[in-house]
Structure formats: C-alpha cells, structure tokens
Scaffold this active site. Structure first.
Site, PDB file in Angstrom:
ATOM      1  N   ARG A  98     -77.268 -69.682 -50.087  1.00  0.00           N
ATOM      2  CA  ARG A  98     -78.228 -70.779 -49.905  1.00  0.00           C
ATOM      3  C   ARG A  98     -78.566 -70.991 -48.438  1.00  0.00           C
ATOM      4  NH1 ARG A  98     -75.345 -75.873 -52.568  1.00  0.00           N
ATOM      5  NH2 ARG A  98     -77.504 -76.535 -52.859  1.00  0.00           N
ATOM      6  N   ARG A 365     -77.963 -85.305 -49.283  1.00  0.00           N
ATOM      7  CA  ARG A 365     -78.661 -85.453 -47.999  1.00  0.00           C
ATOM      8  C   ARG A 365     -79.358 -86.797 -48.011  1.00  0.00           C
ATOM      9  NH1 ARG A 365     -83.034 -80.825 -49.564  1.00  0.00           N
ATOM     10  NH2 ARG A 365     -84.045 -81.975 -51.191  1.00  0.00           N
ATOM     11  N   TYR A 882     -96.220-105.227 -21.742  1.00  0.00           N
ATOM     12  CA  TYR A 882     -96.848-105.218 -23.058  1.00  0.00           C
ATOM     13  C   TYR A 882     -97.573-103.900 -23.307  1.00  0.00           C
ATOM     14  CZ  TYR A 882    -101.361-106.020 -20.781  1.00  0.00           C
ATOM     15  OH  TYR A 882    -102.478-105.887 -20.005  1.00  0.00           O
TER      16      TYR A 882
HETATM   17  P1  ADP Z   1     -83.058 -75.813 -51.940  1.00  0.00           P
HETATM   18  O1  ADP Z   1     -82.663 -76.107 -50.538  1.00  0.00           O
HETATM   19  O2  ADP Z   1     -84.351 -75.144 -52.069  1.00  0.00           O
HETATM   20  O3  ADP Z   1     -82.840 -76.994 -52.824  1.00  0.00           O
HETATM   21  P2  ADP Z   1     -80.534 -74.862 -52.855  1.00  0.00           P
HETATM   22  O4  ADP Z   1     -79.723 -73.987 -51.994  1.00  0.00           O
HETATM   23  O5  ADP Z   1     -80.135 -76.290 -52.863  1.00  0.00           O
HETATM   24  O6  ADP Z   1     -82.034 -74.688 -52.443  1.00  0.00           O
HETATM   25  O7  ADP Z   1     -80.444 -74.217 -54.295  1.00  0.00           O
HETATM   26  C1  ADP Z   1     -81.452 -74.187 -55.276  1.00  0.00           C
HETATM   27  C2  ADP Z   1     -80.894 -74.673 -56.603  1.00  0.00           C
HETATM   28  O8  ADP Z   1     -79.790 -73.922 -57.006  1.00  0.00           O
HETATM   29  C3  ADP Z   1     -80.424 -76.108 -56.515  1.00  0.00           C
HETATM   30  O9  ADP Z   1     -80.800 -76.796 -57.671  1.00  0.00           O
HETATM   31  C4  ADP Z   1     -78.947 -75.982 -56.438  1.00  0.00           C
HETATM   32  O10 ADP Z   1     -78.301 -77.101 -56.968  1.00  0.00           O
HETATM   33  C5  ADP Z   1     -78.674 -74.738 -57.241  1.00  0.00           C
HETATM   34  N1  ADP Z   1     -77.451 -74.098 -56.767  1.00  0.00           N
HETATM   35  C6  ADP Z   1     -77.230 -73.635 -55.531  1.00  0.00           C
HETATM   36  N2  ADP Z   1     -75.978 -73.145 -55.412  1.00  0.00           N
HETATM   37  C7  ADP Z   1     -75.402 -73.292 -56.616  1.00  0.00           C
HETATM   38  C8  ADP Z   1     -74.098 -72.991 -57.127  1.00  0.00           C
HETATM   39  N3  ADP Z   1     -73.169 -72.457 -56.350  1.00  0.00           N
HETATM   40  N4  ADP Z   1     -73.842 -73.271 -58.400  1.00  0.00           N
HETATM   41  C9  ADP Z   1     -74.805 -73.818 -59.171  1.00  0.00           C
HETATM   42  N5  ADP Z   1     -76.035 -74.123 -58.781  1.00  0.00           N
HETATM   43  C10 ADP Z   1     -76.337 -73.875 -57.487  1.00  0.00           C
HETATM   44 MG    MG Z   2     -81.244 -78.102 -52.695  1.00  0.00          MG
END
Ligand code: ADP
Ligand code: MG
Ligand code: MG
Length: 907
Positions: A98, A365, A882
């Site tokens: 990610r 976040r 001001y």
């Molecule tokens: P974005 O920043 O575009 O949201 P993310 O990295 O959060 O991308 O991931 C996209 C989707 O995949 C999100 O819905 C996230 O919750 C899901 N996701 C990411 N990593 C995992 C994981 N390890 N297990 C399950 N779902 C995941």
């Molecule tokens: Mg996300």
C-alpha cells in the site's frame, strides 16, 4: 550496515513507529503504527520509509543496498505475529502493498492486495480455508490489480481510452456475470472464478507481452517498485499540483498481512467516519459490504450497505446495517471509534475489514469534511471538552468559511420545481452549469469561460483535473465515501453522487431520465446539500447566517490581534460588510461613484471637469460635482456609525473617464460649449502610453490642486454635518500613488487649509480625522521614515506594489502567468498570495522605517491580499493594525487573523 533505518514494523500489540512520524512513515504507516500501539487490532506489517522513495529517485530507481535484507527480517516478524509464512505452500501468508504519502491523496496512488498468491500457494490456502471460491476471488483480484498497477501503469504504458488492462479484464468479468446471470461479483461461482483467473493471465500475456509473475517475492518487489513509481504517475503529479503538495516529499510503502473480507457472509469490509463528514453530526457514519474486499466500497461497484440507522438514506435503507447484521462486531467497532476520537481529538476516517467475524482496522486518518461539518464539529468538540477554544478556531480553514457563505439553491425556487433525480449529498451548496461528460471536456469548457458540471458514471483519480474545473460534480454510482465524494468534500465543492435513476452514457454524452434526455451543454442545477438534481437553471441565494457560525466567529474575534476592515464604496457593500463583522472601511474608492447604477449625473460632471481647459472652467465643474461626492461620503460614514472610513482621493488616470461613443461626446461638447473636434483634441491630450504609471493618484492633486481641495472639503463637510446631527463618524484621508514626502506635504497643506475653512464655516474648532497615504510604490516603502513624518497612517496597496515589484502589469498577466505557474517558475499568483520574499520585504521595511519616525503609526493593507489567509498571516506577523478586504472575505480575514495569532502570538 547502513546508519539509516529504512523499515519500521508494526502489529501484534506494538510498533516501532508513531503517529507523529508522518514525514518518515507517511500518514497511513504512522497511524497504523499508532493504532497498533493503542492495542487496536491491526494486521501486522511494516513500512518502507519516504527516505527509501527519495533514495529511489536519487539513484535511478534503485534501492539502498541493505533494504532487501531489512525487508526479509521485517517479513519474518509479520510471519511470527500472524502465524503464517510468505510463499509457504501449506500455510501461506498473503500481504498487501500500500502506498502512503504524508498527507492523504485519496486514490491517487496504488495499492495491490493478495500479494503472494501463486500456483504454489493456492492449493494450500484452499486446503487451509476450505474455501476455494474465496481463494480464486482473491487470485483474480490480484491479477487485475497487479497487471494494472505494476505491469502497465508503473511500466509507463499509456493504453488508449477504455483499453487499459484493468478495463479489459473488467469487461471479461462483466461478460461472465452476464452470461451466467450473476447479479454481483459476490455471486460468481468458484469454477467460473478459477476459469476467469486462467483467462486473465492469458489476456495479460496477450496485451502486455509478459507473464503475470508466479513467484511471491517477485510479486512483492514488483508491488513495492510500482508504489514508489506511482508517486510520479500522472494523476499523482496533477493532484499534488492542485493541492500544493511538494514533489520531493515522497511516499512510503506499507506491506501488511492480508485479512479477508471476502471469505463469505461472516466477512465484510467497510469505511466509516467517526462523525458525519457532510453535516458534522456527532453520529458514527459509514458504509460496508458483506463478502467483499476493501476497494469494492470506495470504487462504487455495488451500493454499499449502511453502517447503522444514522447512515440510512433513500438509496440504502432497504439494505441491512452492520449494527443489525453483526451486532457484536459493530459494538467493537463503535468502541474503537470512541477510542480513536479520544486519542486523536478529531474526527477520523477509518477502514476496516471483518474476517470471519473478527474485526481488523486497516487505516485511520483525520477525515476530510465540508466547511459546515468543520464548523459544527469544532463547536461540538469544544462543548464536549474534547478540544479547547484555540484548537476549535484552528479546525476550520479560512477558505472553508467561503463555502459556508456561499450560494445555495433558492429554496423558494426549489419548492416550485420538481427534481429530475435524487442522489447522495456529497458536497454542499448549490451550482448550476452546462453538463459535460469527461474530465477533458470539463477542463476545455472551463478554459473557454463556461460554467460546467461534470457528469460521470463514477469518478476515478484520472478525473481530478476535470472535477477541479467544474463548478459541480454529478455521478450515477458510488456512495458517500466514493472517490467523487471524498475529493469534492475536500475541496468544498458542490457534488451529488449515486444518482442511480439517471441513465448516464458518457460515450453518447447523454443523460436519460424519466423519458427526458439531456445532452452535452444542457444546463442542470445541483443542490449538493440535499442531493437534488434539477433541469435548467434555478436561482441561487446566499446561505443564511447560522448561529453556530456567529459563536465560532466570536471565538476567533476574541483571539485575533488585528482589526478587519472592508473595501467598500456603496451603502449596500458597507451594510453587508458590517453584517460580516467589518470594523471599518479600509478603502473607499472615490472614483466608484462614477461607475454603475446612478452614476450618470456625477460621471457627466466629472467628464466636464476633466475636459475643462482652464482653471475657472474646472472649478465650476468641480463645484457642481462637489455635492455628489459629499453626499456619498456622508451616507457611507453614517452607515459605518463611528467606525473609521478611509477615503482615498481620486486615483485612476483621467482618460479612463473620457466617453468613447459619439452621442456622449457630443453631449459633453455642448455642455462645455465647444465643438466635437475641440473635445477630441482635449481627449487626445489626455492619452498616455503607460497610464498605470502615468498622470494619476496624487499626481493629479499636484497638477490640479483644486481636485484634491474639492475632495477634502467633501470629507470635512460630510463629517462635521454628521457630528452636528449627533452621529459619530471618523474619516481618514488617504493619498494614493505617492512616492515622496514632498507630495504629501503639499497635499497636507491644502487639506489643512480646507479644514480650517470648513471649521470656520460650521463654527467648530476641529474635525477629528487622520491624514495618511497608500504605500504602493517601492520608493514610498523605501523612504517610509521620511513619509511618516507627514502622515499618520499607511495603508499598503499591495496590488500596485506587486505590479511594480514584479514589473508585471496587472491587466496583462493573463497572457503569461499561466505558463509561469504551469512550469513552476512561480509557485502561486503573486497578486493572489502576497510574495513574502519581495513585496513582503518592502512592506516590512516600510513599517519598520515608518514606525522609526512615528512609533504610533497606524498600518493596514487594502490590496486584494487583505482577504487571503496566507497574506493575512503575514500582515499579522509584520505588526499591522488591520487588514481590509472585500465584504465577502471579511469573515475569512477574521478567522485567518485569529489563526495567525495562535500560531505566531504577538503582544
Ligand atoms: P487507498 O489509500 O487508496 O485507500 P489502501 O492502501 O488504503 O489504498 O488500500 C485499498 C483498499 O484495500 C482499502 O479498502 C484497504 O482497506 C484495503 N486493504 C489494504 N490492505 C489490506 C489488507 N492487508 N487486508 C485487507 N484489506 C486491505
Ligand atoms: Mg485507504
Ligand atoms: Mg493603487
């Protein structure tokens, strides 16, 4: 061993990182670490720091030499915590790769899920889970994401519209659904998924000329490289430009153990906000999908289910909420929600996944919110004791106030109209415009000066520039957490998503609904606050004052150190500005009484005065003009009720007022008792090559002292008459375009003479007032110590000062400024945001020098910058008394001034 730590682990109840390490770990990584430290269930993982990204781009897209070994160690840690092994044929661990920049860039960069699935691990995972359907679902997703993100985008391949690998695979998926009558992805059988995965791989080979990698490690590093590569992808670069995010920040990469929301009916995935991001209501708000993986909710593939009662709306009320479907998990999630808010003291935007009844948190976040929501949440959290007053004041960005004060669709007009569709209210306020069906068209039409609404089935990150260019966004699919909704909310832009009854065809460029068809260029009106779509153009009105807003502004007013005035020259503007909290007029442009409604008479007299050929002729015209000028000044001061009003002497070059059309010229000639030729000769004499630097401002008063005299007299008589009527007033006389003390001495002598005459006429000793000047020429700023000997106040005219500092003509920058901004020669338009390095230095010098000879010198600003938050902060920092800005920006300036005082306290 390298000195630098490039890899940070998290999970299993602890983490090496923390929330305050966003610069290094990116927002996602830092907050995953923080959640792990809080004991919240987070799948174990590790973060490759933004420094790896920097290294990557500094070293020809290669990695630090120690990185591979560090990743191996971190991977073993995940394996221990999760009890599975990456690439192991019997008990395989899968991971996600990610992206995660410092500040969130929703959907701008790439994520690959299910990394580690291959011919060696598939059988083991099937055996372990007893769920072949799930495994092949995960596998086909991996192939789709990986081929798209790693093999196509990261490889720099730019396929033709609609021919991207992901779209091609998507069409194959749709075809299977159609052929076998599957209503949704979740219904597709194991056999069909398995077959699809094989056909996907063949398609990938055919289209991209390469095999989808069957090796977990290769997949992992491919994913990591693609995420780092995506930082410089076209969409991410465009988004950064719009949001002003520096290119050199870099992104982090998170590798995290997969948890599966697609393992069946006891599994699910969802996104939520700890409070309603559109209204600010203190209600848990979110969407979820059973038997699905993360990206399904955001992508708007299916209409997501409501999280709870509070989240139900017309589109989803028939679907089961998580609250009722999985009450125990919901309760746990609700506890985490409370926990996170208490910990972060702010509304959070979270992602979660439920694997076989077990809850996992995948992201938290600070949530984006509308201006309305920002205001409501700040005030709520203040009364809940979650934050203090100063924090509350910092919670609303000054530009967001703009949105609160912005137009909404006139409710009376809505009453009379029938909406053609209803969607979700994703971005507030109202908007109307011509519809276009692609981001490119939106940009093109907007450049051509048209007001457009961008209509899409759903938006994706490729659409951001078009979304920016449009005044409103309308989509047929997607929920409140869809891409369109997130982006629009972040910008405070009017937006409706999920208007499902609209049949949108972006290829044919039509919307069909209830037997009507709308095509490109047709006008629609959106009520983004209620989610209603109307045909044609409905009128807009200003959002009404909300008591929350008044309380919030009172908090800001208590804190700020600078006063806020307005630039106004009509009674309407003055009244409006007082309502918005203006504490005086910082700029009354005398010449404005010669423009617009009701100006015919005074304008004619002014023209007579300008065309006069001799002193007596000019005096006669000035005498005729005098009552108009005095009347205007008097009514304005009366409205301002004792608040200071700064009258600027006539400023523009005189030839601006010479009539262009023949009928008017003839009339004027007759009044002056000359023929047309003579009039034209006099007009030609006024012509200047460079009028902006020509005979204007104080220079008029130097060559024609009688013009200044008339204005001084008008100010003093207006003031003394008001005072004698028992109405308080406080005039300030301001001389424009000055460059030397001697100019001001000469004008001041005149003013004193007139003052004495008026006092005598009205039988008073003194008419209280101030005498000051604009500082808008560099020489004036540089000799401010001299100038301050004569003047009691300075008002920085930063429009002209910017023009003269940069040598950019205010009226002609349109031809080159866009290029300067595009090529980043300038970061921003200096006429919008005060350039601290140049104009700012002149302002600072001017104030210091001025106060060196007159310590009590009053100082303000009256350029456009006076209502721009960044510039207001600067004015605060250099010690201005001001700022003055247009009426609508007064609340923005009040808030910006308060925030400046919190960030840079001054005595
Ligand atoms: P974005 O920043 O575009 O949201 P993310 O990295 O959060 O991308 O991931 C996209 C989707 O995949 C999100 O819905 C996230 O919750 C899901 N996701 C990411 N990593 C995992 C994981 N390890 N297990 C399950 N779902 C995941
Ligand atoms: Mg996300
Ligand atoms: Mg000026």
């Amino acid at each position: 061993m390298s000195e630098t730590k490039y890899v940070y682990s998290f999970g299993g109840g602890s983490a090496e990182g923390r929330a305050d390490m966003k610069n290094l770990l990116g927002g996602k990584g830092a907050n995953l670490a923080e959640m792990a430290n809080l004991g919240i269930p987070v799948p174990a993982g590790f973060t490759l720091t933004t420094e790896v990204c920097t290294y990557f781009y500094d070293h020809d897209r290669s990695y630090p030499s120690t990185l591979a070994a560090d990743v191996d160690v971190a991977m073993i840690r995940i394996e221990k915590v999760m009890g599975m092994t990456f690439g192991d044929p019997t008990n395989p661990l899968l991971v996600s790769v990610r992206s995660g920049a410092r500040s969130s860039m929703p959907g701008m960069m790439e994520t690959v899920l299910n990394v580690g699935l291959c011919s060696a691990t598939i059988p083991g995972l099937i055996a372990k889970t007893g769920n072949g359907r799930f495994v092949y679902d995960a596998y086909r997703r991996l192939i789709m994401m990986y081929s798209d993100v790693v093999m196509e985008k990261a490889a720099g391949i730019e396929p033709a519209e609609g021919q991207g690998i992901r779209q091609q695979l998507d069409r194959m998926l749709e075809q299977v659904k159609e052929e076998h009558g599957y209503a949704s992805d979740a219904d597709i059988s194991e056999a069909h998924l398995k077959d699809l995965a094989e056909r996907f791989k063949a398609k990938v080979r055919e289209v991209l000329g390469k095999d989808f990698p069957d090796d977990p490690k290769e997949q992992l590093w491919g994913g990591i490289g693609a995420v780092f590569g995506s930082w410089n992808g076209r969409r991410a670069v465009a988004y950064r430009r719009i949001e002003g995010i520096p290119d050199d920040w870099g992104t982090a990469v998170n590798v995290q153990a997969m948890v599966f929301g697609n393992m069946g009916d006891t599994s699910a995935t969802g996104v939520a906000f700890t409070r309603n991001p559109a209204t600010g209501d203190n209600k848990f708000y979110g969407e979820w999908l059973p038997n699905a993986q993360g990206e399904d909710v955001v992508a708007g593939i299916r209409t997501p289910n409501p999280l709870n009662e509070a989240t139900k709306n017309e589109q989803n009320q028939h679907l089961p909420s998580l609250e009722t479907a999985m009450p125990e998990v919901y309760r746990q999630l609700h506890d985490i929600r409370d926990n996170l808010e208490q910990h972060y003291h702010d509304m959070q935007d979270i992602e979660f996944t439920i694997q076989d009844g077990r809850l996992w948190m995948l992201q938290t976040r600070i949530g984006k919110r509308t201006g309305t929501a920002a205001l409501n949440m700040a005030m709520d959290m203040l009364s809940e004791g979650l934050i203090d007053a100063r924090t509350a004041v910092l919670r609303v960005r000054p530009e967001q106030l703009d949105e609160l004060l912005h137009p909404i669709v006139d409710p009376a007009a809505e009453q009379r109209s029938q909406p053609i569709a209803k969607g979700l209210p994703a971005g507030p306020g109202g908007a109307h415009g011509q519809i276009v069906f692609s981001a490119d068209e939106a940009v093109k039409w907007a450049k051509a000066g048209k007001t457009v609404l961008l209509v899409r089935e759903e938006t994706n990150p490729e659409d951001v520039e078009g979304m920016r260019a449009a005044v409103g966004i309308l989509t047929g699919r997607g929920g409140m957490t869809s891409h369109a909704a997130l982006v629009a909310r972040g910008w405070g832009k009017c937006c409706i998503v999920g208007a499902g009854t609209l049949d949108i065809d972006v290829v044919a460029k039509t919307i069909q609904v209830g037997g009507q068809t709308f095509g490109e260029g047709d006008v629609l009106t959106l009520n983004g606050t209620r989610g209603l779509v109307y045909a044609g153009e409905l009128p807009m009105i200003d959002a009404t004052e909300n008591p929350r807003f008044v309380d919030f502004m009172a908090l800001a007013d208590e804190i700020r150190a600078m006063k806020v005035r307005t630039n106004a020259e009509t009674p309407d503007d003055a009244r409006q500005a007082i309502e918005f909290g203006a504490e005086g007029i910082g700029l009354f442009r005398t010449e404005h009484m010669f423009y617009g409604k009701g100006s015919e008479e005074p304008l004619f007299l002014l023209r007579k005065m300008i065309m006069a050929d001799s002193l007596p002729e000019r005096r006669a015209s000035l005498d005729e003009l005098f009552p108009y000028v005095k009347r205007d000044m008097k009514s304005t001061m009366e409205i301002m009720g004792g608040r200071p009003v700064t009258f600027r002497l006539l400023d523009p070059p005189l030839h601006e007022f010479v009539p262009q059309n023949e009928a008017e010229r003839r009339e004027l000639a007759t009044a002056l008792k000359v023929n047309l030729e003579e009039l034209d000769r006099r007009a030609a004499e006024l012509h200047e090559l460079n009028p902006m630097m020509g005979h204007r401002g104080v220079r008029l008063g130097i060559t024609f002292p009688e013009i200044s005299e008339m204005q001084f007299r008008a100010v003093f008589e207006a003031a003394v008459e008001l005072l004698q009527e028992g109405k308080p007033c406080f005039p300030e006389i301001m001389v424009p375009v000055t460059c030397a003390k001697a100019e001001l001495d000469a004008q001041r002598k005149l003013a004193e003479k007139v003052h004495a005459e008026v006092c005598e006429k009205y039988g008073v000793d003194e008419i209280e007032h101030l005498y000051g000047t604009m500082i808008e020429i560099p020489r004036a700023a540089l000799t401010a110590d001299e100038i301050a000997k004569t003047t009691q106040f300075f008002s920085f005219g930063t429009n002209d000062l910017t023009q003269m500092t940069f040598g950019f003509s205010r009226d002609d920058i349109g031809s080159f400024l866009p290029d300067y901004l595009d090529s980043k020669i300038l970061p921003v338009d200096p006429f919008q945001v005060l350039d601290r390095d140049s104009v700012g230095v002149l302002v600072k010098t001017g104030i210091e020098k001025g106060r060196s000879t007159r310590p009590k010198l009053k100082v303000g600003i009256c350029g456009e910058h006076g209502g721009e938050p960044n510039s207001v902060e600067f004015c605060h920092m250099v010690g201005m008394d001001y700022v003055s800005c247009s009426p609508f920006r007064v609340p923005i300036a009040r808030l910006a001034a308060a925030q400046a005082q919190i960030r840079h306290p001054r005595g």
